[in-house]
Scaffold this motif. Sequence first.
Motif, short mmCIF file in Angstrom:
data_model
loop_
_atom_site.label_atom_id
_atom_site.label_comp_id
_atom_site.label_asym_id
_atom_site.label_seq_id
_atom_site.Cartn_x
_atom_site.Cartn_y
_atom_site.Cartn_z
N UNK A 642 0.96 -1.31 0.00
CA UNK A 642 0.02 0.15 0.10
C UNK A 642 0.82 1.29 -0.20
N UNK A 643 0.80 2.06 -0.77
CA UNK A 643 1.40 3.23 -1.03
C UNK A 643 0.56 4.38 -0.50
N UNK A 644 0.78 5.02 0.61
CA UNK A 644 0.03 6.08 1.18
C UNK A 644 0.33 7.36 0.33
N UNK A 645 -0.52 8.25 0.05
CA UNK A 645 -0.67 9.36 -0.74
C UNK A 645 -1.00 10.61 0.04
N UNK A 811 0.78 12.09 -9.34
CA UNK A 811 1.89 11.93 -9.06
C UNK A 811 2.75 10.95 -8.56
N UNK A 812 2.00 10.26 -7.70
CA UNK A 812 2.54 9.13 -7.16
C UNK A 812 2.64 7.84 -8.27
N UNK A 813 1.60 7.79 -9.07
CA UNK A 813 1.63 6.79 -10.12
C UNK A 813 3.00 7.09 -11.07
N UNK A 814 2.91 8.35 -11.32
CA UNK A 814 3.96 8.76 -12.45
C UNK A 814 5.28 8.55 -11.90
N UNK A 898 1.12 -10.40 -19.77
CA UNK A 898 2.44 -9.50 -20.19
C UNK A 898 2.78 -8.44 -18.99
N UNK A 899 1.71 -8.03 -18.21
CA UNK A 899 2.04 -7.03 -17.17
C UNK A 899 2.61 -7.86 -15.84
N UNK A 900 3.49 -7.10 -15.09
CA UNK A 900 3.86 -7.96 -14.07
C UNK A 900 3.78 -6.86 -12.91
N UNK A 901 3.38 -5.61 -13.19
CA UNK A 901 3.02 -4.46 -12.16
C UNK A 901 1.76 -3.99 -12.23
N UNK A 902 1.03 -4.02 -11.01
CA UNK A 902 -0.26 -3.68 -11.07
C UNK A 902 -0.56 -2.45 -10.27
N UNK A 903 -1.22 -1.25 -10.63
CA UNK A 903 -1.38 -0.23 -9.69
C UNK A 903 -2.91 -0.10 -9.59
N UNK A 935 -2.89 2.42 -4.04
CA UNK A 935 -2.54 3.83 -3.75
C UNK A 935 -3.78 4.27 -2.71
N UNK A 936 -3.48 4.75 -1.65
CA UNK A 936 -4.44 4.95 -0.60
C UNK A 936 -4.22 6.41 -0.21
N UNK A 937 -5.12 7.32 0.02
CA UNK A 937 -4.97 8.64 0.34
C UNK A 937 -4.87 8.61 1.78
N UNK A 938 -4.14 9.17 2.69
CA UNK A 938 -3.74 9.36 4.00
C UNK A 938 -4.82 10.03 4.47
#
Length: 981
Positions: A642-645, A811-814, A898-903, A935-938
């Motif tokens: 989980x990436x806090x934004x 921004x976080x994604x990019x 084909x994808x190995x990363x999921x956002x 992505x989870x907004x804090x």
Amino acid sequence: MYEEGKEAVRQREKEKLVYKRVRLMFSRRWRFGWDRFTDVDLFTDRNESSAESLSQAIRAAASEEPDADGSILFGHLQGTVVGLRYYTGVVNQGEMVGLVRQPQNPYDTNAVMVANVYGYQVGHIKKELAAAMAHVMDNNLAKVEGVVHSGTKNKFYMPVMLSFWGKEENKNAVIECMARRGYKLNTGGTNPIGANQTYSSQGARAMASKKVVTIPLTPEELKNAFDNLFEGLMESKDGKKEAAKSVGTPLLPHQKQALSWMCARENKSGLPPFWERRGELYYNSLTCFSAKEIPDRVCGGILADDMGLGKTLTTIALILTNFHKGKPLPVETCEEQSSFVKVASKLKGSSSASDGTGTLCSDRPQAALSSVETPDLVEITDKSEKTESKGKKKAIKRKASKEAPVLQEDLDFAAALSGPALDSGLKRKRASKTEPPTMSLDSSMSKSGADSSARTTLIICPLSVLSNWLDQFEQHVHANVKLNVYLYYGSDRNRCKKFLSSQDVVITTYNVLSAEFGNKGPLIAINWLRVVLDEGHVIRNPNALMSKAVLELTAQRRWILSGTPIQNSVKDLWMLLAFLRLKPFDVREWWNRVIQRPVTQGDRGGLQNLQTLIKCITLRRTKSSEVSGRPLVSLPDKTVCVEQVELSQPEREEYELARKEGRNIIGRYVAEGTVLRNYADVLAILMRLRQYCCHPDLLAKTSSDLGAPATPAELREHLIEKLRMVLASGSDEECSVCLDSVRLPVITHCAHVYCRPCIAQVISTEQDTAHCPLCRSVIKTSELVEFPQEQMEEESLRTSSEKWRTSSKVQALMSNLLRLRSEDSSIKCLVVSQFTRFLTILETPLRENGFSFVRLDGAMTQKRRTQVIQEFQSSEVNSPVIMLLSLKAGGVGLNLTAASHVFLMDPAWNPATEEQCIDRCHRLGQKRKVCVTKFIVKDSVEENMVKIQKQKQDLVEKAFGSTTIDRKASRINDIKALMEL
DNA sequence: ACCGCCGGGTGCC
DNA sequence: ACCGCCGGGTGCC
């Protein structure tokens, strides 16, 4: 005297010949399960029109076999079968017999024929009784079934126990009709002769010795047993078979296991289920039928492995590995055949209907083809032709002159005269050999078994997976092997029979097959080596045209591939077994009597028989199955983080403003206890907050723009409108009936959303007084508002025309994407959001940073979808590295390995939806470790959603029996938690 | 079929 | 002899 008798028999035979032709039609249709009429007319004149109309009549009769659902037992009656000595059909003790009306019988229009399980005629019902039955049967008042409990005591007649089944409303009419003619139905209590037991394997024997008390299964037990019918069908033998060299991809252990099993099922040996050897005879313990000949074994079966275990690869391996006699399919390799390339290209032009096939199609020249046919094969072909023509010749001769067949008849007649001594009580010989049972069996056998001229495997699949087959052939067939794969699809397809049957593989769709079924295309006419039904569960409705078409196919081996072999009920299985020609169940009556009715009535024996049957022909492994202690497939690791934004200052201020406003409103509803009544409003507020977390421009014009509602009707309109907007923005809402994500959403008058089928069920069970499960308002079907799925297209245009701005989440994604690209530019990513408009917003920065991407959402046509998937899955250097994916787009079958990363850009209410999405790339075929970032907004509603997700998961794992009250309470609690109230 | 039925042969007992 | 009886022929629907 002997001579006289002989002459008399011959004379009689001659006189009856004309009628016999007709009679044979009737008996034959039993033998072949009604559908093989073309093999039958040995004795008809080659008069096309009459044979044609008769065959049509018989086919029509076959389709009339009623679905005995809801039939009840009217009663029993002891009857007599007469004329035994005229027919070859024999009946064992306890064997079931079929009763067929013969209105065309020249001696008695009331005639009722009696046939055994294989369709061989046994005799007729005695005429007085037949007269009574004819009325009942012709008016469809009841279905009459027969069981012969005591064996044949003499050569002339035998008793038969008849049971009458039908609709409740016809019961009295039937009883009265029979009584009027002096036949009293025994309706005593719960049937004296145990209708259930009679059909199960213990059958007559158990009945004779002791009363077996069976406790019927409860509906729940039945449901469970049925759900588990296909579970644990893992072949215990770990026989593994190496694939032929021409298979380019190494098989995994469980695939070798499947290949071994499939080869074994094709190279027949041994007895089919429920058959056993008893001395000279083969005996079926279910139907009590016995035959001298080894019974036909199903060459094929059901491969029901879970999705992703490689059914397609295994099938390709089977095609290449098991041609005839266990030898691999003879294929040419590039090096040896370079001189034929010119021929090949010529063929290519004529055959390929799509560019997908081009590289594979028809590369093998016809010259090579003929050289492959060994003399051995040719010889067998000739032989089978000979036997066939001999049969015909014999038939024709019989009519022309009686000289030739006399010898044959005399032998038989002598056998008949020698009487019981030679009969051994089980098998009577018929004075005439016009219709020896062996012949029909042999002929079908030689067609399926010994005819080695068939080369081609026909694969039938839904259009959606057609391209997958082509890809898989390309991918898994060794690069230097020339395999003829022809895509039989499109209006310019090559319909030449010769051409098609010279291919190694022909791929087509169910629709093409149905279309050809009507106007007699080549697919029905060709004798295929193998027919493979992909996604075989699509043929479960026997009334569908494609199901009928599939049954008409001629093939030596038949396979059904299916990840979900059963949808709801026992009924659905019949079609599968009928396609496989699992005798005798390919004839509906035996299926109904032996399996379907006992099982639906909760008969344990019946269920067990069904289980045994399925087990014999099915291989099923799940993702969690193990081969010799090891998991079937070991997927690469998956990490979820989980990436806090953190929101920027202006974003936070905007968000807090909206949150306070929303909190006030919802807090008021909670205090008033009107949360559920204003549910749409609540959802709209939550939606607004969730959208703020992603990007401020996501917010559509909200209901506040609509002006204050004046009347209750206006209020309702507003609420419905709000709900519509929530749905339109792509939010994955939950249905309070099934507790899953809504499918086919409809909005009630009281502004709550449910799955259409869920609410339809509520309405149908509660009838006129149906209430909304959430707010108890009265709901009516007529007031439900449809929500057309994917109707948000042009809105996205407006957004893109506005001046673009970024957001913290963008921004976080990019920064993640840029970092990944710098580490390894070959990495492909899925970027997932519920909000298609968010996907649109994301397009801008992706373009600016030079990412090549594709987009997949629910609004796309099937054609465009497959195109996009193909592009994304391609390993070419310029292929797109990012897919913008709408959370709900595409079915479970979607393959995005084909994808190995999921956002995951925003949390969904239902964690299973997210899992499903992740599984589209974390599945068989994934070569890399999979990395999922949420992505989870804090300090936001998103964090609370994650908490609720966790609670829900626990709840699902604990129990299922939540009541409406629980649901309502939990809804309100959810909302309170979300708004921190 | 060790039956029933049919129809020709036959005819006091 | 317009019957009864006998015995052979015969036999699903």
